[in-house]
Design a protein around this motif. Structure first.
Motif, PDB file in Angstrom:
ATOM      1  N   MET A   1    -119.632 -35.554  15.142  1.00  0.00           N
ATOM      2  CA  MET A   1    -119.918 -35.470  13.340  1.00  0.00           C
ATOM      3  C   MET A   1    -120.707 -37.113  13.124  1.00  0.00           C
ATOM      4  N   ASN A   2    -121.887 -36.852  12.449  1.00  0.00           N
ATOM      5  CA  ASN A   2    -123.131 -38.012  12.453  1.00  0.00           C
ATOM      6  C   ASN A   2    -122.554 -39.207  11.268  1.00  0.00           C
ATOM      7  N   GLU A   3    -123.560 -39.962  11.570  1.00  0.00           N
ATOM      8  CA  GLU A   3    -123.204 -41.170  10.653  1.00  0.00           C
ATOM      9  C   GLU A   3    -122.443 -40.810   9.636  1.00  0.00           C
ATOM     10  N   ILE A   4    -123.628 -40.127   9.207  1.00  0.00           N
ATOM     11  CA  ILE A   4    -123.509 -40.860   7.330  1.00  0.00           C
ATOM     12  C   ILE A   4    -121.910 -39.762   7.439  1.00  0.00           C
ATOM     13  N   ASP A   5    -121.361 -38.427   7.557  1.00  0.00           N
ATOM     14  CA  ASP A   5    -119.815 -37.911   7.649  1.00  0.00           C
ATOM     15  C   ASP A   5    -118.700 -39.191   8.048  1.00  0.00           C
ATOM     16  N   LEU A   6    -119.211 -39.741   9.322  1.00  0.00           N
ATOM     17  CA  LEU A   6    -118.228 -40.518   9.583  1.00  0.00           C
ATOM     18  C   LEU A   6    -118.253 -41.313   8.751  1.00  0.00           C
ATOM     19  N   ARG A   7    -118.985 -41.915   8.174  1.00  0.00           N
ATOM     20  CA  ARG A   7    -118.803 -43.653   7.555  1.00  0.00           C
ATOM     21  C   ARG A   7    -117.810 -42.699   5.987  1.00  0.00           C
ATOM     22  N   VAL A   8    -118.685 -41.749   5.833  1.00  0.00           N
ATOM     23  CA  VAL A   8    -117.704 -40.992   4.358  1.00  0.00           C
ATOM     24  C   VAL A   8    -116.039 -40.968   4.538  1.00  0.00           C
ATOM     25  N   ARG A   9    -115.685 -40.395   5.281  1.00  0.00           N
ATOM     26  CA  ARG A   9    -114.348 -39.617   6.590  1.00  0.00           C
ATOM     27  C   ARG A   9    -113.218 -41.453   6.278  1.00  0.00           C
ATOM     28  N   VAL A  10    -114.023 -42.320   7.413  1.00  0.00           N
ATOM     29  CA  VAL A  10    -113.686 -43.579   7.329  1.00  0.00           C
ATOM     30  C   VAL A  10    -113.029 -44.004   5.661  1.00  0.00           C
ATOM     31  N   LEU A  11    -114.358 -44.330   4.865  1.00  0.00           N
ATOM     32  CA  LEU A  11    -114.060 -44.880   3.592  1.00  0.00           C
ATOM     33  C   LEU A  11    -113.256 -44.541   3.027  1.00  0.00           C
ATOM     34  N   LEU A  12    -112.985 -42.704   2.386  1.00  0.00           N
ATOM     35  CA  LEU A  12    -112.544 -41.992   2.156  1.00  0.00           C
ATOM     36  C   LEU A  12    -110.528 -42.604   2.427  1.00  0.00           C
ATOM     37  N   THR A  13    -110.665 -42.540   3.464  1.00  0.00           N
ATOM     38  CA  THR A  13    -108.806 -42.829   4.256  1.00  0.00           C
ATOM     39  C   THR A  13    -108.795 -44.057   4.040  1.00  0.00           C
ATOM     40  N   MET A  14    -110.061 -44.767   4.310  1.00  0.00           N
ATOM     41  CA  MET A  14    -109.369 -46.257   3.569  1.00  0.00           C
ATOM     42  C   MET A  14    -108.830 -46.627   2.567  1.00  0.00           C
ATOM     43  N   GLN A  15    -109.410 -45.799   1.607  1.00  0.00           N
ATOM     44  CA  GLN A  15    -108.729 -46.274   0.238  1.00  0.00           C
ATOM     45  C   GLN A  15    -107.504 -45.235   0.004  1.00  0.00           C
ATOM     46  N   VAL A  16    -107.427 -44.099   0.669  1.00  0.00           N
ATOM     47  CA  VAL A  16    -106.732 -43.434   0.705  1.00  0.00           C
ATOM     48  C   VAL A  16    -105.146 -44.741   1.083  1.00  0.00           C
ATOM     49  N   VAL A  17    -105.374 -44.524   2.528  1.00  0.00           N
ATOM     50  CA  VAL A  17    -104.350 -45.146   3.053  1.00  0.00           C
ATOM     51  C   VAL A  17    -103.879 -46.944   1.708  1.00  0.00           C
ATOM     52  N   LEU A  18    -104.472 -47.459   1.112  1.00  0.00           N
ATOM     53  CA  LEU A  18    -104.410 -48.718   0.702  1.00  0.00           C
ATOM     54  C   LEU A  18    -103.960 -48.438  -0.684  1.00  0.00           C
ATOM     55  N   LEU A  19    -103.699 -47.523  -0.955  1.00  0.00           N
ATOM     56  CA  LEU A  19    -103.134 -47.005  -2.332  1.00  0.00           C
ATOM     57  C   LEU A  19    -101.411 -47.242  -1.588  1.00  0.00           C
ATOM     58  N   GLY A  20    -101.184 -48.991  -3.824  1.00  0.00           N
ATOM     59  CA  GLY A  20     -99.997 -48.877  -2.607  1.00  0.00           C
ATOM     60  C   GLY A  20     -99.482 -50.108  -2.054  1.00  0.00           C
ATOM     61  N   PHE A  21    -100.172 -50.551  -1.300  1.00  0.00           N
ATOM     62  CA  PHE A  21    -100.196 -51.402  -0.128  1.00  0.00           C
ATOM     63  C   PHE A  21    -100.609 -52.500  -0.014  1.00  0.00           C
ATOM     64  N   VAL A  22    -101.544 -52.596  -1.586  1.00  0.00           N
ATOM     65  CA  VAL A  22    -102.579 -54.163  -1.965  1.00  0.00           C
ATOM     66  C   VAL A  22    -101.921 -54.927  -2.186  1.00  0.00           C
ATOM     67  N   SER A  23    -101.236 -56.120  -1.853  1.00  0.00           N
ATOM     68  CA  SER A  23    -100.279 -57.233  -2.493  1.00  0.00           C
ATOM     69  C   SER A  23    -101.142 -58.031  -3.422  1.00  0.00           C
ATOM     70  N   VAL A  24    -100.428 -58.979  -3.823  1.00  0.00           N
ATOM     71  CA  VAL A  24    -101.446 -59.934  -4.966  1.00  0.00           C
ATOM     72  C   VAL A  24    -102.043 -61.060  -3.971  1.00  0.00           C
TER      73      VAL A  24
END
Length: 102
Positions: A1-24
């Motif tokens: 996997m090239n660096e751009i594809d890896l960056r996109v995969r990691v950052l988008l996954t992080m956004q999905v994973v964080l949904l509903g888990f960020v507290s005040v």
């Protein structure tokens, strides 16, 4: 996997994973990666509650489900609002709340 594809995969996954888990109590979430390893640092501004600790564990589990053949490290720390968040060279902010000058 090239660096751009890896960056996109990691950052988008992080956004999905964080949904509903960020507290005040959460000031920021930072992420770094290299092939085969993901490091996440979650910064809280007060004592980390049991609920926040459970959320950290859920985030780690969800990340591992998306990257099961990778090493996934999720750490958390307490850092007062008055303290500057030091971003390491290889880290990217995935979440950063707006804070007024204190």
């Amino acid at each position: 996997m090239n660096e751009i594809d890896l960056r996109v995969r990691v950052l988008l996954t992080m956004q999905v994973v964080l949904l509903g888990f960020v507290s005040v109590n959460c000031r920021a979430v930072l992420c770094a990666w290299r092939e085969g390893e993901i490091d996440v640092r979650i910064i809280f501004d007060q004592e980390v509650s049991e609920g926040d600790q459970e959320c950290v564990s859920e985030i780690e589990s969800e990340l591992f489900a998306h990257f099961s053949d990778w090493s996934v490290n999720v750490l958390y720390e307490r850092l007062a609002v008055s303290a500057l968040i030091e971003k390491k060279q290889d880290e990217f902010f995935v979440f950063k709340r707006r804070e007024l000058d204190v």
